[in-house]
Design a protein around this motif. Structure first.
Motif, PDB file in Angstrom:
ATOM      1  N   ASN D  19       0.199 -45.713 -42.360  1.00  0.00           N
ATOM      2  CA  ASN D  19       1.437 -46.379 -41.978  1.00  0.00           C
ATOM      3  C   ASN D  19       2.326 -45.501 -41.080  1.00  0.00           C
ATOM      4  O   ASN D  19       3.452 -45.183 -41.424  1.00  0.00           O
ATOM      5  N   VAL D  20       1.763 -45.103 -39.959  1.00  0.00           N
ATOM      6  CA  VAL D  20       2.496 -44.187 -39.081  1.00  0.00           C
ATOM      7  C   VAL D  20       3.295 -44.957 -38.032  1.00  0.00           C
ATOM      8  O   VAL D  20       2.745 -45.800 -37.316  1.00  0.00           O
ATOM      9  N   HIS D  21       4.592 -44.675 -37.993  1.00  0.00           N
ATOM     10  CA  HIS D  21       5.470 -45.225 -36.959  1.00  0.00           C
ATOM     11  C   HIS D  21       5.976 -44.077 -36.132  1.00  0.00           C
ATOM     12  O   HIS D  21       6.465 -43.113 -36.692  1.00  0.00           O
ATOM     13  N   PHE D  22       5.873 -44.142 -34.833  1.00  0.00           N
ATOM     14  CA  PHE D  22       6.669 -43.197 -34.052  1.00  0.00           C
ATOM     15  C   PHE D  22       6.847 -43.727 -32.639  1.00  0.00           C
ATOM     16  O   PHE D  22       6.174 -44.689 -32.217  1.00  0.00           O
ATOM     17  N   ASP D  23       7.722 -43.099 -31.913  1.00  0.00           N
ATOM     18  CA  ASP D  23       8.044 -43.496 -30.555  1.00  0.00           C
ATOM     19  C   ASP D  23       8.034 -42.264 -29.691  1.00  0.00           C
ATOM     20  O   ASP D  23       8.500 -41.226 -30.118  1.00  0.00           O
TER      21      ASP D  23
END
Ligand SMILES: Nc1ncnc2c1ncn2[C@@H]1O[C@H](COP(=O)(O)OP(=O)(O)OP(=O)(O)O)[C@@H](O)[C@H]1O
Ligand SMILES: Nc1ncnc2c1ncn2[C@@H]1O[C@H](COP(=O)(O)OP(=O)(O)OP(=O)(O)O)[C@@H](O)[C@H]1O
Ligand SMILES: [Mg+2]
Ligand SMILES: [Mg+2]
Lengths: 243, 296, 365, 247, 376
Positions: D19-23
């Motif tokens: 569940n990796v979120h990044f920008d």
């Protein structure tokens, strides 16, 4: 120092595919502690270690002499050397990707000695936990642990270790350095290492290679203290040594 | 009904023959990573040695215990030739796959020609016990005894190979050695010995297939091995390289498919179906039925 | 400082000789081609090597066959040596050329040029279609799928559907509609030139393609397919192009071969033929310009001439344990492979670099 | 520029990437650290398309590229290096880089042009080699390079493709101390005003600290933190799980 | 030697006393090597017989060039071209049908005489004006097979044959010969590569034929016979097949005595002068010795009457009748079919000792194939 060296390399020359990679390298490894082999990329550190264990590629040619005690090593097949207590941790890990971790370790057991699994697992608990995983799917660092663990399973008379901390997380680097330090109390180690912090912590003697020749030998701590020397030999100021 | 039983049992006999040929091939191919085109030669050696022993070896013959001695001699000869081939020809070429293919192709050409030069191109009648020519009636079907013999032998060989792989370290050593021979020696293991052993076993299995194939066909001829080899290859690949169990499944599938399609379909369709099966299996599961590494 | 050691000093041959050689070198293939083209004007007799003088039909026929296989091997090398695809079914496209031409001329009565065009186009399309399926696998699986396809071809030819292929008896070519320059023993030389033209075409195409941007990608595919993908190129497309091109070249070879031997026989569908292609390439040196060509020529030469060798008096006068095996051409051929692997690792073309020190030493004197 | 939404990769029950979120903003340099086996390389594989995620999406310039094969993503400007060097061993060093340049510039499907005649490709390749300090090894076969040299070649291959988003997987591993500053300079020059973004995994903390605008910390597949270097270094979990006591 | 010449040179035939070049292209190696060996032994014996031991026709010596084709038509074509290029006007040999079929057009294109050997394919008959045959053809086998069932009307006949041209030819011949005589012909075909024959045996058994005609060649034959025997086919019907070379006899095993054989030839099938001469030369005569023997006789005849003129040779052979090993032979002028006696035989014995005996012999006319149109 007048102690008998455990390993003495004399005038070692290696040619591969017409290239003169090592040109008369001579040095000695003391019977205790860590001797470190330093040098820039491509100077022939790995080539030296591989020549000692008899793993020069087929199209290569080795001259000179390598003796462990009174026995010459160059004429003997690799598996005999290893069985007689010469442990080797290769640069690119070379774990058997298709085998599980447990199988990799089982393969490393040597006849005659009881494998020290508890020692290895205490050091790298990951290896215990991932026994049934295929080694090829391990992360880079885990593979490195396996490669080191394989050798520590057995008693050795001399360890050749090629860049053991490469790709390891800082915490594990510290742990590995500690292990090697402990190991080196009983077994001499010839270490190739780029991480100068590790070198500083472990090494007693140092051999610096440059362009296939020995550029300097002596006490490792001396080397790292002398800014001028480190700068000329390793291209780093001693101030930068501390990572 | 009896037709179905007859076809099933003879199909299993055929499968057993394929398996016997394929098992050695699969072992050598999957473990030692040698695509051994000379496997047919080992087969021929086994068959001719058995044939020769039955007439010339004291104590050997074509019936009873003498036949067992003759077959044992054939198997031994096959193993010996395989060991020689490994020592002299293959050993200098490990990790040079293509050169190995070349050498084994050369060997299969030269070896078969040598058999032909020595014993002629024509099939020779094969010494075999009288019972092997007879049939056993099972549920109304006349099943040839030679086929039953093959089935029994195949089951025994399967068991033996599984035991070898599971209970000895050799399976491990060889699997590792295929990946990286150097590193295995760097662990203090003489990997060469293990490879020679695999060849010996592969050769022995092939020779057994040759000898029992001789019983089954009733004759021995120089080219016999080669014609079985194609199907054996297909079996090995469908089963998954190096998986002995996979080869067994695949052999059964191929044998039964061929037998039933040949009866219910038109002639030749059996072979096409087998080739089709191969293509389909590979496209759906490129690693073959039983995965790609040598898990016993 | 490192590099001075690592880059071996170039062997010092007299500078002048080197530069002259450099200037001449690009023209050597052309010279070779011209020499090969005028061979039929020579009555030179090479006893033991050929049955008759160079311009005799028998010799020219043998040479023509050798040349076709030289070209075929060079085309196969595009797959194997230069792209790293191990296909065990290349015989299929060659056979498609042989049977396609034969059937279209003999059974359908088409004129040669139409038959040839249709066949080559058909062969390339066949390769594209089958390649599109087979290339979904890699490695040994790919080898086996291609083998399976070729096996289907072999079975179809052997089954002789509608009496089209003549089954195991093969199909002699109906020469009635052929240009008269290609018919009859006296015109063997034209077949020879045709074969030579085919060889030159293949070598040129393979050379051109492998030196092209696409060729560079193919060479990359040989080493690491995943990496090619990450560089932004679709491995599948490039492999398919190579497969189709090689298939088309093999089909063209089949057309020429059909004319040279004036007929088709099921030998050309066998998987052994693909294996021999592999042998030719490895024998000569995979991935080199002339290696596969030499390998193909040498292989076919041996294959044809060893039958004569086996029957020769020299062999027959040997004791039986020697003469019996030696009179089996396949025994000699097989032994030659094995010896070649040990004595010319890297193929015939590696001989030059292996002999290089010797040459240098001699020049110094 | 590059973003992931809930990226997850499971093998069986185990979530390797969780569940990796990044920008990643244009021009931004994001360092990724984490213990061995945290899932960093796996994350790279998901982003570049070598592996298919079980859940989640990968966005490039706001566009969903989750279903695209690796080469399509590369065409969109995504480049990477590999942790275990993967260079074209049987080509020379120079040919390796030329291939990469050519792949980037297009025209690879030209069967009839002479590749060697393309001066622009050659020049660009030589420039890339120069930047990593491998120009003198141009004619060596890439397979015979020493370990550290292969690392440099990896970077040269990446440079040659002029990607807009670069994923570097432990570029410094095995590079000799002398050459590290040089490579750091090379990498540094990639970002800045050029608008290129970089995602870099590295265990050499000094390198990360020098280069990264932000640092992401991975642990057991999940993103523990993603913040400025100072904040991250001060984090006690990071200290404990990753850094340990420094030597 | 000079090193320049025209690329289209071919040597021309010699003068009056020059030797006559005869090229024999046959299998010395490869799967048909033993057929080839018999052929060449027969040829040499026949040459001796026809030239009365001199090896000469008039004062011209017959000079043999033997070339191995290894069963490969491509090699045979090359060899033929080589021979023709060197001025050879007469070519013989062809152990394999494929070879015969591909060499025949070469002979016609270059106007040389071609006398095909053991190759049994019907297609050689009538192939062209320059092509003759010295052996029997499949059709003659089938006619002989028909002689086993007497009146064919209403009988059920099954052909069991391999896939491919050989099987096709046999099936077609049976349909024409026996079917034409009123029998009901069907067929069971199997792939030539088959190793397990139970499905086919079951199919045959289910068909309950009055006569089973088996056309099978190759190394799998023994397994095939054993299966037919084990599944009770041999016991339930009349089974006819061709008798192969002696070496194959023991491989029939127990099945041998249950089969009715049609035979081209075996030792003792005839007792002609030629047969005696042949036997004296080669010891035990076998299947293809007579083919070589007849070929030599035809060569001698051609040279005697034609000299170096191939058209005259053709004339001299067409319609020629001669006494050969098998008895009276005749070359039918229309299509060059070689009319010759054929035999019905029985096999007896066990182990490796088998003997064949003639049950009945058919004359050349009785076994004659229908006339085919000459193609070229
Ligand atoms: N098989 C080979 N063929 C040709 N050259 C080789 C081969 N193996 C190594 N070399 C060359 O030998 C030199 C020394 O290599 P080696 O691997 O010993 O260096 P190293 O000191 O271990 O470098 P690093 O720090 O990068 O690991 C390099 O220039 C390399 O290119
Ligand atoms: N096929 C698989 N089966 C089981 N576990 C797997 C598989 N593939 C990867 N893993 C596990 O996934 C985890 C993530 O691996 P990854 O290579 O992404 O780690 P990493 O963060 O790059 O580590 P490193 O810093 O050591 O390179 C590892 O623990 C690895 O063992
Ligand atoms: Mg190194
Ligand atoms: Mg990683």
């Amino acid at each position: 120092m007048t102690v008998e060296p455990i390993l003495s390399v004399e005038n070692l020359s290696v040619r591969i595919a017409g290239l003169h990679i090592l040109q008369g390298v001579s040095f000695e490894v003391a019977p205790t502690g860590v001797t470190v082999l330093l040098g820039r990329n491509g100077v022939g550190k790995t080539t030296t270690l591989r020549a000692i264990v008899g793993l020069t590629p087929r199209n290569g040619e080795v001259r000179g002499s390598v003796r462990m005690g009174s026995r010459g090593l160059l004429t003997r097949p690799t598996h005999r050397l290893v069985r007689d207590g010469l442990g080797y941790v290769p640069e690119d890990r070379c774990v058997f990707a298709g085998l599980t971790v447990a199988e990799n370790l089982r393969l490393a057991e040597r006849r005659g000695t009881a494998p020290a699994y508890d020692k290895v697992f205490a050091l790298f608990p990951e290896l215990d936990r991932r026994g049934r995983q295929r080694a090829g799917s391990l992360s880079g660092g885990q593979q490195q642990m396996l490669a080191i663990g394989r050798v520590l399973l057995n008693d050795n008379r001399l360890l050749l270790v090629d860049e053991p901390t490469k790709g390891l997380a800082p915490k594990v680097v510290t742990e590995v350095a500690e292990v090697l330090e402990r190991v080196a109390e009983s077994v001499p180690v010839l270490l190739v290492e780029q991480n100068l912090a590790v070198v500083r912590r472990l090494a007693r003697d140092a051999v610096v290679l440059s362009a296939g020749q020995v550029a300097w030998t002596g006490n490792a701590q001396d080397l790292l203290l002398e800014t001028a020397l480190t700068r000329s030999l390793l291209g780093v100021g001693s101030g930068e040594v501390k990572a | 009904m009896s037709t179905v039983i007859l076809l099933a049992l003879t199909g299993l006999g055929l499968a057993a023959l394929y398996f016997l040929v394929a098992s050695g091939l699969s072992l050598v191919f999957g473990l030692a990573d040698v695509l051994n085109f000379a496997h047919g030669l080992f087969l021929g050696v086994g068959a001719y040695a058995t044939w020769w022993a039955a007439d010339n070896l004291p104590g050997a013959g074509s019936t009873g215990f003498g036949f067992v001695v003759a077959v044992a001699f054939g198997v031994l000869a096959g193993a010996l030739v395989a060991v020689l081939v490994e020592l002299v020809l293959i050993r200098p070429l490990y990790s040079r796959t293509i050169e190995q293919v070349l050498v084994t192709v050369g060997l299969s050409l030269a070896g078969v020609a040598l058999l032909q030069a020595t014993w002629g191109a024509d099939p020779r009648p094969f010494p075999r016990p009288a019972w092997s020519r007879e049939v056993t009636s099972i549920l109304g079907a006349n099943v040839p005894n030679a086929g039953l013999l093959l089935i029994i032998a195949a089951v025994l060989v399967l068991g033996g190979l599984l035991a070898f792989l599971r209970f000895t370290r050799y399976g491990l050593i060889i699997r590792a050695g295929v990946e990286n021979r150097e590193m295995v020696t760097a662990l203090g293991i003489d990997v060469r010995k293990a490879f020679t052993l695999v060849f010996a076993i592969g050769g022995a299995a092939a020779a057994l297939a040759g000898a029992l194939g001789g019983v089954y066909f009733g004759t021995v001829s120089p080219g016999q091995g080669g014609s079985l080899l194609i199907f054996a290859f297909i079996v090995v690949v469908i089963g998954g390289m190096g998986s002995v169990v996979g080869s067994a499944y695949a052999a059964v599938a191929v044998g039964l498919l061929q037998q039933f399609v040949n009866y219910y379909g038109t002639s030749g369709l059996g072979d096409l179906c087998v080739v089709g099966l191969l293509a389909v299996v590979l496209l759906l599961r490129p690693q073959g039925l039983a995965g790609k590494v040598a898990h016993a | 400082m490192t590099n001075s050691v690592l880059e071996a000093p170039p062997a010092r041959v007299s500078g002048e000789a080197v530069s002259r050689w450099r200037r001449v070198r690009p023209y050597t293939p052309l010279v070779a081609l011209v020499v090969a083209a005028i061979v039929p004007y020579s009555t030179l007799n090479l006893p033991g090597i050929f049955e008759g003088p160079l311009n005799s039909p028998g010799t020219l026929q043998l040479l023509a066959i050798c040349l076709v296989f030289g070209g075929l091997a060079a085309g196969y090398d595009l797959l194997f040596g230069r792209t790293g695809m191990l296909s065990f079914g290349h015989a299929l496209y060659f056979a498609a050329g042989v049977y396609g031409t034969d059937v279209l001329i003999t059974r359908a009565g088409l004129p040669l040029w139409q038959a040839a065009l249709l066949t080559v186009a058909g062969g390339a399309i066949l390769a594209a279609l089958l390649g599109a399926v087979a290339l979904r696998t890699v490695g040994i699986a790919f080898a086996m799928v291609t083998l399976a396809f070729a096996q289907v071809g072999a079975i179809l030819v052997a089954r002789d559907f509608g009496g089209l292929t003549g089954g195991e008896e093969g199909l002699p070519l109906d020469v009635a509609g052929l240009p008269s320059a290609l018919v009859g023993v006296a015109n063997t030389v034209n077949l020879y030139w045709l074969a030579l033209a085919y060889l030159a075409l293949v070598v040129f195409v393979v050379h051109r393609v492998s030196g092209s941007p696409t060729g560079r990608v193919l060479a990359g595919l040989r080493d690491d397919e995943r990496r090619i993908g990450v560089l932004g190129l679709d491995p599948y497309r490039f492999k398919l192009v190579a497969f189709t091109l090689a298939g088309g070249l093999a089909t063209a070879g089949g057309v020429v071969y059909c004319l040279v031997v004036s007929g088709a026989s099921p030998h050309v569908t066998s998987s052994e033929l693909t294996l021999s292609l592999l042998v030719m390439v490895v024998l000569g040196g995979p991935g080199t310009r002339w290696g596969p060509v030499l390998g193909g020529i040498l292989y076919m030469y041996l294959d044809h001439r060893l039958t004569a060798f086996g029957a020769s008096d020299a062999v027959n006068s040997l004791p039986a344990f020697l003469s019996r095996p030696l009179s089996q051409p396949l025994f000699v051929l097989g032994t030659v492979f094995i010896l070649a692997v040990y004595f010319f690792p890297g193929g015939l073309t590696s001989l030059r670099s292996r002999l290089h020190p010797l040459v240098v030493a001699l020049r110094r004197k | 520029m590059l973003a992931t939404h809930g990226l997850t990769w499971r093998i069986g029950e185990v979530a390797i990437v969780d569940n990796v979120h990044f920008d990643l903003a244009p021009g931004e340099f994001l360092g990724v650290i984490g213990p061995n086996g945290a899932g960093k390389t796996s994350l790279f594989n998901l982003i570049t398309g070598l592996r298919r995620p079980t859940e989640g999406r990968v966005l490039l310039d706001g566009e969903d590229v989750t279903a695209l094969p690796p080469h399509r993503r590369a065409r969109l400007g995504l480049g990477r290096t590999f942790q275990a060097s993967s260079v074209f061993g049987s080509l020379t060093v120079r040919e390796n880089v030329r291939l990469a340049v050519q792949a980037h510039r297009g025209g690879s499907m030209k069967l009839w042009r002479r590749a060697a005649a393309d001066r622009e490709v050659a020049a660009a390749a030589d420039a890339a080699l120069d930047r990593v300090g491998l120009a003198h090894r141009g004619t060596a076969l890439a397979g015979t390079l020493a370990h550290g040299e292969k690392r440099k070649l990896e970077i040269a291959l990446l440079l040659a493709g002029e990607p807009r988003v670069m994923l570097l997987d432990e570029p410094m591993a095995g590079v000799s101390a002398e050459d590290v500053p040089e490579l750091v300079a090379v990498i540094k020059s990639l970002t800045g005003d050029s608008g290129r973004s970089v995602l870099m995994v590295e265990h050499h903390m000094d390198v990360i600290l020098e280069l990264a605008d932000r640092i992401a910390v991975m642990h057991h597949g999940a993103l523990l933190a993603c913040d400025t270097p100072d904040t991250v270094m001060a984090n006690s979990t990071v200290q404990e799980a990753y850094l340990g006591e420094a030597l | 030697a000079t090193a320049c010449g025209s690329p289209q040179d071919t040597a021309s035939g010699g003068g009056d006393a020059a030797p006559v070049k005869v090229g024999l292209v046959y299998s010395q190696s490869g799967p048909l090597a033993s057929y080839g060996k018999q052929y060449i032994e027969g040829f040499k014996a026949g040459l001796d017989f026809a030239t009365k031991g001199t090896g000469k026709v008039g004062d011209r010596k017959i000079e043999l060039t033997e070339v191995d084709d290894a069963g490969d038509p491509a090699k045979a074509v090359s060899a033929a071209k080589d021979l023709i290029g060197k001025g050879t006007k007469i070519i013989g040999g062809s152990t394999a049908s494929g070879v015969a079929l591909q060499v025949a057009p070469i002979a016609a294109q270059n106007k040389v005489l071609f006398i095909s050997g053991p190759a049994a394919t019907d297609a050689v008959t009538g192939a062209n004006k320059y092509t003759f045959r010295s052996g029997r053809q499949s059709y003659q086998d089938v006619v002989t097979a028909k002689s086993f069932i007497g009146d064919a009307t209403g009988k059920k006949v099954v052909v069991f044959a391999q896939d491919g041209a050989f099987g096709d030819a046999n099936e077609a011949a049976v349909k024409a010969v026996i079917g034409g005589a009123g029998a009901n012909v069907s067929s069971v075909r199997a792939p030539a590569s088959a190793t397990e024959f139970t499905p086919f045996a079951s199919q045959i058994k289910a068909a309950k034929p009055d006569l089973l005609f088996v056309a099978w060649a190759g190394t799998t034959a023994p397994a095939m016979w054993q299966t037919l025997d084990q599944q009770g086919v041999l016991a339930s019907t009349t089974v006819v097949t061709g008798l192969d070379i002696r070496a194959s006899w023991p491989t029939f095993g127990a099945a041998g005595s249950k089969i009715s054989f049609l035979s081209h030839y075996f030792d003792g099938a005839s007792d002609t002068e030629a047969a005696k001469a042949l036997k004296a030369k080669v010891g035990t005569v076998d299947l293809f010795h007579p083919d070589g023997f007849a070929a030599a006789q035809m060569v001698v005849r051609a040279v005697q009457e034609g000299g170096d003129d191939v058209d005259k040779m053709v004339k001299a052979l067409e319609g020629w009748q001669f006494d050969s090993v098998k008895g009276q032979m005749a070359i039918r002028p229309e299509d060059h079919a070689l009319l010759q006696p054929m035999y019905q035989a029985k096999l007896a014995g066990s182990g490796t000792e088998f003997t064949a005996t003639v049950q009945k012999s058919l004359t050349g006319d009785e076994s004659a194939p229908p006339v085919t149109q000459m193609k070229g």
